[in-house]
Write a protein that holds these residues in place. Structure first.
Motif, PDB file in Angstrom:
ATOM      1  N   THR A  15     -13.206   3.268   4.038  1.00 50.85           N
ATOM      2  CA  THR A  15     -12.273   3.710   2.624  1.00 50.85           C
ATOM      3  C   THR A  15     -10.618   3.414   3.103  1.00 50.85           C
ATOM      4  OG1 THR A  15     -13.914   5.297   2.234  1.00 50.85           O
ATOM      5  CG2 THR A  15     -11.749   5.421   1.279  1.00 50.85           C
ATOM      6  N   ARG A  16     -10.580   4.001   4.350  1.00 50.69           N
ATOM      7  CA  ARG A  16      -9.057   3.870   4.635  1.00 50.69           C
ATOM      8  C   ARG A  16      -8.616   2.444   4.949  1.00 50.69           C
ATOM      9  NH1 ARG A  16      -6.664   6.890   9.757  1.00 50.69           N
ATOM     10  NH2 ARG A  16      -4.975   5.666   9.780  1.00 50.69           N
ATOM     11  N   ARG A  43      -9.887  -0.155   3.405  1.00 46.06           N
ATOM     12  CA  ARG A  43      -9.920  -0.811   2.028  1.00 46.06           C
ATOM     13  C   ARG A  43      -8.629  -0.213   1.322  1.00 46.06           C
ATOM     14  NH1 ARG A  43     -15.236   0.891   1.547  1.00 46.06           N
ATOM     15  NH2 ARG A  43     -14.518   2.529  -0.044  1.00 46.06           N
ATOM     16  N   ARG A  44      -8.025   1.039   1.520  1.00 45.04           N
ATOM     17  CA  ARG A  44      -7.161   1.801   0.806  1.00 45.04           C
ATOM     18  C   ARG A  44      -5.763   0.858   1.483  1.00 45.04           C
ATOM     19  NH1 ARG A  44      -6.949   7.144  -0.777  1.00 45.04           N
ATOM     20  NH2 ARG A  44      -5.019   7.923  -1.091  1.00 45.04           N
ATOM     21  N   ILE A  56      -1.076   5.783  -4.438  1.00 48.16           N
ATOM     22  CA  ILE A  56      -1.852   5.999  -3.497  1.00 48.16           C
ATOM     23  C   ILE A  56      -1.341   5.092  -2.011  1.00 48.16           C
ATOM     24  CG2 ILE A  56      -3.697   7.170  -4.476  1.00 48.16           C
ATOM     25  CD1 ILE A  56      -5.601   4.738  -3.464  1.00 48.16           C
ATOM     26  N   LYS A  91       0.031  -3.147  -3.733  1.00 48.85           N
ATOM     27  CA  LYS A  91       0.315  -2.430  -2.575  1.00 48.85           C
ATOM     28  C   LYS A  91       0.365  -3.188  -1.249  1.00 48.85           C
ATOM     29  CE  LYS A  91      -4.864  -1.847  -1.688  1.00 48.85           C
ATOM     30  NZ  LYS A  91      -6.103  -0.993  -1.558  1.00 48.85           N
ATOM     31  N   GLY A  95     -10.265   1.666  -2.584  1.00 49.44           N
ATOM     32  CA  GLY A  95      -9.884   2.561  -1.410  1.00 49.44           C
ATOM     33  C   GLY A  95      -9.582   4.018  -1.724  1.00 49.44           C
ATOM     34  N   PHE A  96     -10.121   4.257  -3.006  1.00 48.16           N
ATOM     35  CA  PHE A  96      -9.976   5.776  -3.278  1.00 48.16           C
ATOM     36  C   PHE A  96     -11.078   6.552  -2.349  1.00 48.16           C
ATOM     37  CE2 PHE A  96      -7.227   6.115  -7.054  1.00 48.16           C
ATOM     38  CZ  PHE A  96      -6.579   4.885  -7.194  1.00 48.16           C
ATOM     39  N   THR A  97     -10.579   7.634  -2.060  1.00 40.90           N
ATOM     40  CA  THR A  97     -11.493   8.159  -1.430  1.00 40.90           C
ATOM     41  C   THR A  97     -12.405   9.029  -2.488  1.00 40.90           C
ATOM     42  OG1 THR A  97     -10.077  10.480  -1.591  1.00 40.90           O
ATOM     43  CG2 THR A  97      -9.723   8.876   0.393  1.00 40.90           C
ATOM     44  N   ARG A  98     -13.660   9.659  -1.750  1.00 39.81           N
ATOM     45  CA  ARG A  98     -14.414  10.386  -2.581  1.00 39.81           C
ATOM     46  C   ARG A  98     -13.881  11.607  -3.598  1.00 39.81           C
ATOM     47  NH1 ARG A  98     -19.593  11.245   1.467  1.00 39.81           N
ATOM     48  NH2 ARG A  98     -19.774   9.123   1.777  1.00 39.81           N
ATOM     49  N   GLU A 148     -10.668  11.583  -4.393  1.00 41.60           N
ATOM     50  CA  GLU A 148      -9.943  11.109  -5.799  1.00 41.60           C
ATOM     51  C   GLU A 148     -10.865  10.886  -6.650  1.00 41.60           C
ATOM     52  OE1 GLU A 148      -6.152   9.761  -2.781  1.00 41.60           O
ATOM     53  OE2 GLU A 148      -7.874   8.352  -3.196  1.00 41.60           O
TER      54      GLU A 148
END
Lengths: 240, 789
Positions: free
Chosen positions: A87-88, A90-91, A119, A162, B698-701, B703
């Motif tokens: 997740t990090r 991708r973010r 974000i 981003k 990329g949003f966390t669970r 969020e």
């Protein structure tokens, strides 16, 4: 060729295989892929349906992990990363453009971009990015008030805002008509050129390959061919 | 089984979470309805059977003393079918094992024989009736005996007409007059300190010098006779004999309590199931609407294959009927189980020879009809949509949800919100009705919890006014008849007595225009501090030197206000009559009274200020000695002890109100969880792709969960104040039901109640959200890349 003159590999794929179990049957979606993606490149991954291109994109994009082999993003190993680490990844480093845009219908164009910049750490101004993709006058429109091409450009702006290191585009023209599709490709090429973003486009549309630095052709889960285009065609010049 | 039916079952299984939540709400609604209606019917049937089998009288009267021969005249009153004269006295008992003195109503048994045509016949639980010639054998109420661990053969001490006697229990019985066994003026039963004893008429008359006379009577009416006319005739006959006004069943204390309780059950049986079924209708609607939206192309396919609209409509209606049917089945079982349980609770308070739990076929059919109506009501709109869907249109995917700038955007209110909140607010605003109904569902749950705690708060408030401001004495002593003021001296000499304030209670008839009420007039002195009159804000009202203060409720019953005049007729002593001005109204929460200055009243009556009893303030450390003395003080007819009363009320509150709080809180939890769970599941189904694509970005669970659950969080936060207000409104509407002659519950709700209800809502919403929120981890991130909508 000395190492210092070639752009550093951003992503390295070594011996990646992916096997699914579908009931009793084992499906080998990818078989021993080796691939490097370098900074500033525009790479088109070409393949028919079932060739494994989507699986490869999922693994590169941090949505899935390979059954065997190693995937590295700079000094991070993605192939055995946890959900949280992916997740990090991708973010912070990846931008996605989907075939069906996947915008939030409840947010305006501007807000859809802002949703991501809120974000992100080093975000661009959402307005500027939208102006860059030619939507400066559509900032406050909701997705349902935008055409398909406009929606896809909002999606691209959302991905670019981003400042990702890699932009993955999954059949970005797949649900657009011809002129709109070309317009979208132009935007992608410009982003690659002007922002230096590594852009990876997966498509079954061979015509798009002409605008790439490198073309990776997949077949039956393996790499059939990697071709370097000495000259990149502009989006305007290609046709299908 | 047809293919369509198989698809139906598969859909039910696929949506089992929401099916379960909806069925749960239905089952609680049906369960509550069946519980309360069956309890009501069981109690009402037991009462009807008890009253008719044991010949519960229709009219009751007390008097000073009349010769037995008067019974003949009473029998001749048109409309009277049977008359039973008797001797009934209040006595103080010394019960083994009980420190404080107990009070009892001692009632004569007609001629020692039971059966025949006597009224208010006893149901002998054990032992026997007193022997014909005995003068120390009594039958005791079973409730009183059980509370004091007395059995046949036990002995209790009593002061009968000033003389200490030892009585022997020979039997235990129940009486239709004491289904709810409370002493005079008592609101809650205190079975240790109040009981009923029955004795041979002969023995009792001898003990109280009432041979050939009676001071109490009851009678039954002939079919179709007017209770009002008979009561008037009885009053006319009894007036020369110190008659204290006859009253009908409606005013008979035990029957009155039972009727009030039945009324309460009836109210609860209406609004609680109504809330649940309304929420169930909403849940069925949203669930079915979503199912039909998901299955658009399937519906189109079926239509293309030639399935008739009606068949497709039936398919979805069956879906709703199956869910509601499941809830109904569980609800009927729950209702039967809890109904039987509630009957056992009522058995502690209401004493019947037979209180059988009845769950009749008619009730089951009635509940079924209501539940089916809810199913049909909930599915109608959605089913109509499925029927109307043209096949060609249905083959295409549902068009993307369109949003437009709304009022909030135009007003510039959205600008300050962060993007996630904007999305949440717009999603709610896009379906304002659904949002409003969800919010109302949660609000109704909050209201249910508030109402569940209302009795607690109201009774606490009542007790605060009653015991802290109005009645501050430790012990009330009532004499068997009025005494001279000299009696105060002997009370002052009792151990531990710190202060004695004598009072005079005059039974009276207060008249204003054509209205009249039987009430007592309490004579107080300006120096009195133990018994105080209070206004609505608990401030002391001084008894005026002239004129009358009336309890506000009594004034309302008489339709008089401050400044009006009333006509007062003394019902004891010399039966003087006078007119008095209503100077003030007072707001004490218990009892109905008129209040006058003691000297002023004595002047009007031409009396030398006699006293009926005294209020005592006592030294706590010497209470045992005081109680021991009071048990043997000859002139005392009743003793009431504040600490004991308080303890009894607390025990009852703890027993029944905590149960009520638990049940209503459970109801609230089911409602909130049902609504929130369903809403979140539907939101997840509608916006799963949207949320999955955010995860890809990329949003966390956390969020993504915020975006999914934010709507429900916002709705819950809005619903809490709305629910608190709704709960307060329901309580406000319930208050008149507790505006009774014996007591009046104030409209009181504490911050703790609102806080508790809010926490229940937040907690159960959070719990439901967590259950669904877990599914965010399983969002298919890969499918979203390829799927549309």
């Amino acid at each position: 060729m000395s190492a210092s003159r070639i752009p550093l590999p951003v992503m390295q794929v070594r011996g990646v295989s992916k096997t699914y179990r579908l009931g009793e049957v084992e499906v080998h979606a990818l078989r021993g892929i080796d691939l490097e993606l370098r900074a500033g490149e525009l790479v088109v991954i070409l393949g028919a349906s079932g060739s494994g291109k989507s699986t490869l994109l999922n693994i590169l994009g941090g949505l899935d992990i390979p059954t065997r082999g190693e995937v590295r993003y700079r000094d991070h190993v993605l192939s055995d990363a946890s959900d949280r680490e992916l997740t990090r990844y991708r973010r912070e480093h990846v931008g996605f453009v989907f075939q069906f845009f996947n915008l939030l219908p409840s947010l305006t164009a501007l807000e859809n971009v802002e949703l991501v910049t809120e974000i992100a750490e080093h975000a661009l101004s959402p307005r500027e990015v939208l102006e860059r993709v030619g939507l400066g006058d559509r900032l406050h429109h909701f997705p349902s008030q935008l055409s398909g091409g406009e929606q896809q450009r909002v999606a691209i702006a959302r991905a670019l805002a981003k400042q990702p290191d890699v932009l993955f585009c999954d059949e970005p023209t797949g649900s657009l008509d011809y002129p709109t599709g070309k317009r979208v490709l132009e935007v992608l090429a410009r982003a690659n050129r002007e922002l230096g973003t590594l852009v990876v486009v997966i498509t079954h549309n061979a015509a798009i390959a002409a605008m790439a630095n490198r073309v990776v052709r997949l077949s039956s889960g393996g790499i059939a061919e990697i071709r370097v285009n000495p000259v990149q065609a502009s989006a305007e010049a290609i046709s299908w | 089984m047809s293919r369509l039916h198989r698809a139906l079952l598969r859909d039910l299984w696929h949506l089992r979470g929401q099916v379960f939540a909806t069925a749960l709400v239905v089952s609680v609604g049906v369960g509550a309805f069946v519980t309360m209606v069956s309890t009501y019917r069981s109690l009402a049937a037991a009462r009807a059977e008890y009253y008719s089998t044991y010949r519960f009288a229709d009219v009751f009267a007390s008097l000073k003393r009349a010769p037995d021969s008067l019974a003949v005249s009473l029998r001749l009153i048109p409309g009277v079918s049977a008359v039973q004269t008797r001797v009934a006295e209040n006595v103080v008992l010394s019960v083994p094992g009980l420190a404080e003195p107990a009070s009892a109503r001692l009632i004569s048994l007609p001629g020692g024989e039971q059966g025949g045509d006597s009224l208010n016949r006893l149901h002998l639980v054990s032992g026997r009736y007193p022997a014909p010639q005995s003068d120390d054998e009594v039958v005791a109420s079973e409730t009183f005996a059980a509370a004091n661990s007395l059995a046949v053969g036990s002995r209790i001490g009593a002061i009968l007409n000033g003389r200490w006697r030892e009585l022997r229990l020979v039997g235990l019985a129940l009486s239709p007059e004491y289904v709810y066994e409370v002493g005079p003026g008592m609101v809650v039963p205190d079975n240790r300190r109040f009981g009923v004893l029955w004795m041979n008429a002969e023995g009792l008359a001898t003990a109280f010098s009432m041979k050939g006379a009676f001071d109490d009577l009851c009678l039954s009416l002939a079919r179709g006779a007017s209770s009002r006319d008979v009561i008037d005739a009885v009053d006319r006959l009894l007036a020369p004999y110190g008659g204290l006004r006859a009253y009908g069943r409606a005013d008979q204390p035990s029957n009155r309590f039972l009727t009030d309780e039945l009324g309460e059950i009836e109210v609860n049986a209406t609004y609680i199931p109504a809330i649940f079924l309304a929420v169930a209708v909403f849940l069925v609607y949203t669930l079915l609407a979503r199912l039909i939206a998901i299955q658009r192309s399937q519906i189109a396919l079926l239509k293309a294959f030639g399935y008739a609209n009606l068949r497709i409509g039936m398919h979805y209606l069956e879906f709703a009927l199956l869910i509601v049917g499941l809830g109904l089945a569980v609800g009927l079982i729950l209702g039967g189980y809890f109904g039987a349980g509630l009957i056992r609770v009522y058995q502690q308070y209401f004493h019947f020879p037979v209180l059988r739990y009845r769950l009749g076929v008619s009730l089951i059919l009635f509940a079924t009809a209501i539940a089916l109506a809810a199913a049909v009501g909930g599915s109608l709109t959605a089913v109509r949509r499925a029927i109307r869907l043209p096949p060609a249109e249905a083959m295409r995917p549902e068009p993307p949800r369109s949003f437009q700038a709304g009022v909030l955007d135009r007003a510039g209110l959205m600008r300050r919100l962060d993007t996630v909140t904007k999305a949440i607010v717009r999603n709610l605003a896009r379906r304002p009705w659904r949002a409003a109904l969800s919010m109302l569902g949660i609000g109704a749950a909050v209201a249910t919890v508030v109402v569940g705690r209302f009795m607690f708060d109201a009774v606490n408030a009542l007790m605060a006014v009653h015991f802290d401001s109005a009645q501050r004495e430790d012990v009330t002593v009532t004499f068997n008849e009025t005494r001279s003021r000299g009696a105060v001296t002997s009370l002052r000499e009792l151990p531990g007595v710190l202060r004695v304030e004598p009072f005079r209670v005059m039974p009276a008839l207060i008249r204003a225009g054509h209205r009249e009420e039987r009430a007592s007039v309490l004579a107080l002195r300006p120096s009195d501090t133990l018994r105080q009159l209070v206004d609505a804000r608990r401030r002391r009202i001084d008894v005026p030197a002239k004129g009358l203060v009336l309890t506000r409720k009594l004034a309302r019953m008489l339709a008089v206000g401050e400044g009006d005049h009333v006509f007062v007729e003394q019902l004891d002593g010399r039966r003087r009559q006078f007119t008095a001005a209503v100077v003030r109204l007072s707001d004490e929460p218990v009892g109905l009274s008129g209040y006058m200055d003691a000297d002023a009243l004595a002047g009007l009556l031409g009396e030398d200020a006699p006293i009926s009893g005294a209020l005592l303030q006592v030294d706590k450390s010497r209470e045992p000695a005081l109680y021991a003395s009071l048990k043997r003080t000859p002139a005392v007819a009743a003793v009431s002890i504040r600490s004991a009363t308080l303890q009894t009320i607390r025990e009852i509150m703890n027993r029944s109100f905590i149960l009520m709080t638990i049940v209503m809180t459970g109801f609230g939890i089911v409602l909130v969880a049902g609504v929130v769970y369903n809403s979140v599941r539907i939101a997840l189904s509608e916006r799963g792709n949207e949320l999955a694509s955010l995860r890809v970005l990329g949003f966390t669970r956390g969020e993504v969960a915020q975006l999914l659950l934010g709507e429900q969080a916002l709705l819950t936060l809005v619903a809490i104040p709305v629910g608190c207000a709704l709960g307060a409104l329901i309580c406000r509407l319930l208050v008149p039901a507790f505006d009774r002659e014996l007591f009046r519950l104030p409209f009181a709700l504490t911050g703790a109640t609102f806080g508790f209800a809010s926490l229940v809502a937040l907690g159960s919403a959070g719990l439901a959200a967590c259950v669904v929120g877990g599914r965010i981890a399983h969002l298919d991130l890969i499918a979203v890349l390829k799927s549309r909508e």
